[in-house]
Each structure stands twice: as C-alpha cells, then as structure tokens.
Design a protein around this motif. Structure first.
Motif, PDB file in Angstrom:
ATOM      1  N   PHE A 394      -0.625   0.550  22.204  1.00 57.67           N
ATOM      2  CA  PHE A 394       0.697   0.082  22.631  1.00 57.67           C
ATOM      3  C   PHE A 394       1.782   0.646  21.718  1.00 57.67           C
ATOM      4  CE2 PHE A 394       4.372  -2.724  22.525  1.00 57.67           C
ATOM      5  CZ  PHE A 394       4.716  -2.712  23.878  1.00 57.67           C
ATOM      6  N   ASN A 395       1.558   0.630  20.404  1.00 52.96           N
ATOM      7  CA  ASN A 395       2.654   0.999  19.495  1.00 52.96           C
ATOM      8  C   ASN A 395       2.191   1.639  18.187  1.00 52.96           C
ATOM      9  OD1 ASN A 395       1.564  -1.384  18.494  1.00 52.96           O
ATOM     10  ND2 ASN A 395       3.537  -2.238  17.861  1.00 52.96           N
ATOM     11  N   GLU A 396       1.216   2.530  18.258  1.00 50.85           N
ATOM     12  CA  GLU A 396       0.871   3.322  17.074  1.00 50.85           C
ATOM     13  C   GLU A 396       1.780   4.554  17.089  1.00 50.85           C
ATOM     14  OE1 GLU A 396       0.310   5.233  14.888  1.00 50.85           O
ATOM     15  OE2 GLU A 396      -1.373   4.774  13.618  1.00 50.85           O
ATOM     16  N   TRP A 397       3.014   4.346  16.648  1.00 55.30           N
ATOM     17  CA  TRP A 397       4.055   5.377  16.747  1.00 55.30           C
ATOM     18  C   TRP A 397       3.759   6.581  15.859  1.00 55.30           C
ATOM     19  CZ3 TRP A 397       7.904   5.509  20.260  1.00 55.30           C
ATOM     20  CH2 TRP A 397       8.147   4.335  20.990  1.00 55.30           C
ATOM     21  N   HIS A 398       3.081   6.374  14.742  1.00 55.83           N
ATOM     22  CA  HIS A 398       2.818   7.487  13.818  1.00 55.83           C
ATOM     23  C   HIS A 398       1.962   8.567  14.467  1.00 55.83           C
ATOM     24  CE1 HIS A 398       4.515   4.871  10.882  1.00 55.83           C
ATOM     25  NE2 HIS A 398       3.461   4.079  10.771  1.00 55.83           N
ATOM     26  N   GLU A 399       1.055   8.159  15.339  1.00 64.64           N
ATOM     27  CA  GLU A 399       0.127   9.116  15.956  1.00 64.64           C
ATOM     28  C   GLU A 399       0.520   9.469  17.389  1.00 64.64           C
ATOM     29  OE1 GLU A 399      -3.753   7.411  15.266  1.00 64.64           O
ATOM     30  OE2 GLU A 399      -3.759   8.111  13.177  1.00 64.64           O
ATOM     31  N   GLY A 400       1.661   8.996  17.821  1.00 63.96           N
ATOM     32  CA  GLY A 400       2.181   9.384  19.134  1.00 63.96           C
ATOM     33  C   GLY A 400       1.306   8.971  20.298  1.00 63.96           C
ATOM     34  N   THR A 401       0.586   7.854  20.132  1.00 58.25           N
ATOM     35  CA  THR A 401      -0.293   7.377  21.207  1.00 58.25           C
ATOM     36  C   THR A 401       0.321   6.204  21.968  1.00 58.25           C
ATOM     37  OG1 THR A 401      -1.439   5.838  19.723  1.00 58.25           O
ATOM     38  CG2 THR A 401      -2.362   8.068  19.929  1.00 58.25           C
ATOM     39  N   GLN A 402       1.554   5.850  21.669  1.00 57.02           N
ATOM     40  CA  GLN A 402       2.156   4.632  22.209  1.00 57.02           C
ATOM     41  C   GLN A 402       2.457   4.750  23.709  1.00 57.02           C
ATOM     42  OE1 GLN A 402       3.914   6.894  20.419  1.00 57.02           O
ATOM     43  NE2 GLN A 402       5.411   7.431  21.994  1.00 57.02           N
TER      44      GLN A 402
END
Length: 446
Positions: A394-402
């Motif tokens: 949902f919101n792992e912004w560091h790895e761009g998977t959001q």
C-alpha cells in the motif's frame, strides 16, 4: 346482508394483499451489495452497536440534555459513515496488502521520519564512489521516486489513517498487514511504532477492514522472543474486532502472522516454536497461530516445511528478483504447498523502483507500464489458484511499490507519477481484480 359481508371480506383480502406487495417491493430495494450482506459485516455492525451501548452506559451519570446531544452527534456520525461505506465495494478478506507506519513529519513527530531516508551506498566501495550519498531533505525532496497525494505525512495523523482506510475500501481490500516491531524496537531509519496500532485497529474497524501483523526481523529475533512477542500481540490486540483471524481446515479460528526474512533463523530454531512435538512449542496454546514464511530461494521450501510453518508468501514485487517472486514458478510452488498442506500466498505489486534510496539498483526496476505490469502480476497469481493474494504494497514509497495515490510533483527533484492515468488508478485496478478473485474463489469451491 350476505352480499354486504361478501363485499367486506373481498375488501379486507384486497387490503392484505396490497400490504404484502408493498412489503416485498420495499425489501427488493435493499442494495444487493450492501456492506452488511455478509456474515462478517453483520458481526462487525453488531460489534459497533455494542460499542455504542458501552458508551451510553458510561455516560449514564451525565445530564439528560448532554446525553441526548451526545447521542445525536454519534447518530449523525454513524449515518454519515454508513453513507460513506455504501459507496465502496464489499471488502475481500482474501486480499491482503502490506502497510507501513514508519513515516513522520514535524507536526506530529517533531521531525521528518523515513521521508528523509539516506541514499544507501553500494556494498562495493569502488562502485559506491560513482553514486550520490547523503539524506533527502523533505518536504520537496523525499526518499521516493514518486510523490504521495497526501504529501510527506505522519503515520500518527488520524486524518491520514482515515484517508488510507477509505483508499483501501475503494480498492476492495479486506486485510491490512501492518509492518510490526516489538515495543521500543525500530527499523534502521525510523522510530518505534507499536503505539500506533490501537488507532489503526479502531479506524480499520470503522471501515470493516481487518488488521494482520507482518513481523519484521527485529534485533535478536529468535524462537524464545518470537513466542513472547506473539503472546504480546494476541494479549494486547487479539480481542479487538478488527484483529484478523482465519478459520483453518481443522475448524480452529487463529491469528495469521507473516514473518519477514524468516530464513534468517534456521529451521531447527523455528521448529522449537512451531512443531507440536517440542516442549516449548506455541502449538495448542492460547497463542497458537498461522505462521507464513517468506520464500526467497528454492531450497527454502524444505526448510519451511521442516520448521513447521503453515504457509508461504513471496513479498517481492520484482518478477524474477528471487525464486519465490518469479511468477513462472508459482504453479510449482502451489503444487508443493498442496502436497504439504501449506497455504500459498503469492505477492503482487504495481512495479518496483528504489533508486531514490539505492541509486545503483537499476537492474531491479520494473516499469509500471500504466498498470499493465500490475494486471499481469494479478493474472499470474490467480492462475496459481492461491489461498490468499498479498499486495506489495500500500505505501512502501521507498521501493516504489505503492498503490496509494501519487500525484505529479514539480521541484528540483524529478518524480515519476501515474500519468496519463489519475491518482486512484492502482486502487481501481485492485478493485477490479478483487471482484475477479472473489468470483474465481467461488468457482474453485464448486
């Protein structure tokens, strides 16, 4: 006189039929996809009524006028919430999403946390010299290749958690899997977050979302403190109506825990916790649960089985990054799980890019292709007939998977965005596949 009685009788019968017809018509106007059409939702609604009753009991000593005012306010809020919920599709409790509470900003945390993530050096010092190092400087420069629609928020902000629950319900996601460290423990770049869980559970309950726990590889993790920490979670949160439990094929209703980097402990250690035959086992105790191991390498399959885990998940959103995350392997992994009575939970994601924090890691980038990568991953997961599907993230912004909403951002830092699509595109794709998954599950059970 007889004719008069006959006319009266006919009139009475006609009135009765009219009432019955009106009743049937009114019932047919109830929405088929009402949130309260499922047994789980009914239970949640009854639980909410009980909470309100407790509140009224606690306020019994208040002045009558104040009580009426409070009840009126609660009633208005309840009506507003129910109107909001009716706009959403029903939650799919077989669709899980990984969720992170490690973000902070000056308003709620006195500083930016995680948004100022450092740029990590390559392990080869010669390679590292060719890439930038140092910390990001929010709010315009954050540790992500995308920029959140809600800005660099705090995970402690109640309005943010509320907004996240609405996005999750827009996507028809039923279970939020929160990244968890024990009290006073934290990841390398954050602060302790266990104290956020109560607010998360309360807000999730309002939106009929369940919460499961993703146990991170905290410092010194072993079989003994895993038992202690599982006990802590169940004793503190296990009775909350939003706490996720799953009924096994033996009829037990148990909590479900994802264990990240489970391979860091060997199978002999895990067996002491997870095997029925061990004297200090958690099995057949009040803290017995469903434990899901991370599958990275193919050899881990046998280790997971020997350790006594109950299932497998793959986490990584990069197709081909690991044996477990390689989608062409999912059919054989599913067969292995079926043969050994394990749950199989493949993990899918909308893409991957972490060069804002690992500027040298281009080889693991997976372009979103305007949603095509995500849909291909979801399709591959369904073909394997999984027990659940997990979404990274949902919101792992560091790895761009959001899949959380992102917006175009103009600054000296160059950000990616979801254009030409709108910010909710990945929520909408998830919603579409949640319905497909629900339909397929029914077909598999026929």
């Amino acid at each position: 006189m007889a004719r008069f009685r006959r006319k009266s009788c006919v009139t009475f019968i006609a009135l009765v039929l009219l009432v019955l017809i009106i009743t049937v018509v009114l019932k047919s106007l109830t929405p088929e996809d009402s949130t309260f059409s499922s047994p789980v939702a009914i239970e949640l609604f009854q639980g909410k009524k009980n909470d309100n009753q407790i509140q009224r009991d606690n306020k019994a000593d208040n002045k009558p006028d104040q009580t009426k005012m409070n009840e009126s306010t609660h009633s208005d809020k309840d009506r507003e919430l129910q109107a909001t919920l009716r706009k959403f599709p029903p939650p799919n409790y077989y669709l899980h999403v990984f969720y992170y509470t490690w973000y902070g900003n000056p308003k709620f945390d006195s500083q930016y946390i995680h948004w100022d993530h450092p740029q990590l050096p390559h392990w080869d010092s010669k390679v590292a010299q060719g890439y930038p190092q140092g910390r990001h400087i929010p709010p315009d420069d954050i540790g992500s290749n995308f920029y959140p629609a809600l800005g660099p928020y705090s995970s402690r902000d109640p309005s943010i958690i509320e907004a996240h629950m609405q996005q999750l319900r827009t996507a028809a996601i039923g279970v939020l899997v929160v990244s968890w460290y024990p009290p006073k423990e934290k990841d390398d770049n954050g602060e302790p977050t266990d104290d956020i869980v109560p607010l998360l559970l309360e807000t999730a309950h309002k939106y009929h979302i369940k919460v499961a726990f993703h146990i991170e590889p905290y410092k010194g993790r072993d079989e003994a403190n895993m038992y202690t920490n599982v006990k802590y979670i169940i004793e503190k949160y296990g009775e909350h109506p939003a706490f996720f439990k799953y009924r096994t094929n033996t009829g037990k209703l148990l909590p479900l825990f994802y264990v990240y980097d489970s391979y860091l402990m060997n199978s002999e250690q895990w067996a002491k916790l997870l095997k029925h035959t061990e004297s200090n086992s958690i099995r057949d105790t009040p803290y017995d649960s469903i434990f899901i191991a991370l599958l990275v390498e193919e050899k881990h399959k046998r280790d997971i089985l020997t350790a006594g885990f109950d299932g497998i998940y793959t986490y990584f959103a990069t197709n081909g990054f690991s044996y477990g995350s390689t989608q062409r392997n999912w059919d054989s992994i599913k067969s292995f799980c079926e043969d050994n009575n394990l749950l199989f939970i493949p993990s899918v994601g909308p893409g991957y890019i972490d060069t804002s924090i690992r500027p040298w890691n281009f080889q693991n980038t997976r372009n979103r292709i305007n949603g095509k990568y995500y849909e291909t991953s979801l399709s591959a997961a369904l073909e394997a007939r999984p027990d659940f599907i997990s979404i990274t993230s949902f919101n792992e912004w560091h790895e761009g998977t959001q899949i959380e909403m992102a917006i175009p951002k103009t600054s000296h830092t160059v950000y990616l965005d979801y254009l030409p699509n709108k910010p909710p595109i990945y929520l909408e794709i998830t919603r579409k596949w949640a319905a497909i998954f629900g339909g397929e599950r029914k077909r598999w059970q026929e």
